[in-house]
Design a protein around this motif. Sequence first.
Motif, PDB file in Angstrom:
ATOM      1  N   VAL A 101       9.429 -56.213  12.486  1.00  0.00           N
ATOM      2  CA  VAL A 101       8.174 -56.799  12.938  1.00  0.00           C
ATOM      3  C   VAL A 101       8.463 -57.660  14.154  1.00  0.00           C
ATOM      4  CG1 VAL A 101       6.298 -58.358  12.329  1.00  0.00           C
ATOM      5  CG2 VAL A 101       7.150 -56.718  10.651  1.00  0.00           C
ATOM      6  N   VAL A 133       1.991 -57.623  10.491  1.00  0.00           N
ATOM      7  CA  VAL A 133       1.654 -56.240  10.812  1.00  0.00           C
ATOM      8  C   VAL A 133       0.829 -55.687   9.664  1.00  0.00           C
ATOM      9  CG1 VAL A 133       2.558 -53.900  11.133  1.00  0.00           C
ATOM     10  CG2 VAL A 133       3.629 -55.811  12.313  1.00  0.00           C
ATOM     11  N   ILE A 177      -1.314 -48.832  13.391  1.00  0.00           N
ATOM     12  CA  ILE A 177      -1.154 -50.289  13.361  1.00  0.00           C
ATOM     13  C   ILE A 177      -2.515 -50.918  13.641  1.00  0.00           C
ATOM     14  CG2 ILE A 177       0.010 -52.278  14.387  1.00  0.00           C
ATOM     15  CD1 ILE A 177       1.861 -50.322  12.810  1.00  0.00           C
TER      16      ILE A 177
END
Length: 132
Positions: free
Chosen positions: A120, A125, A85
């Motif tokens: 999310v 994201v 991420i």
Amino acid sequence: MDTLELELFRTTKPNVNQLRKRHSRYRGFFYGEFADSANDYREFGLPIVSWNLFQGKPKNPTYGMVSNEPCKQFNSSSYTEVITILEGTLEAEVNGVMGLYKPRGRKLIATPNSTLKLNVKRGPVLYFCQYI
């Protein structure tokens, strides 16, 4: 975030040099050349758009965005997917095990043909996915 932001991501080819500056901690990810068009998974009911980054590997990595729109359950690819991420917070269930994924946190690892559910929490994201 809404569909408009995901559409803008789809229509704007990423720039490797800009991404190396923006995500300096992960600058080693961003080499090679991006494809000329994005992968748009909205056609399959998934709020995900990604770009293949050609690096000469058996399976090129992708740089992508996940929208905060509802996401149905889906299966990962036939490769092990290692997802980092870059921005935002993602709650993900992989084969029934829930986890929270943030920048500088643990990587989401989906073994071949895993069942995934994404949510999310704070977005957008942005992620980088390597296939091994």
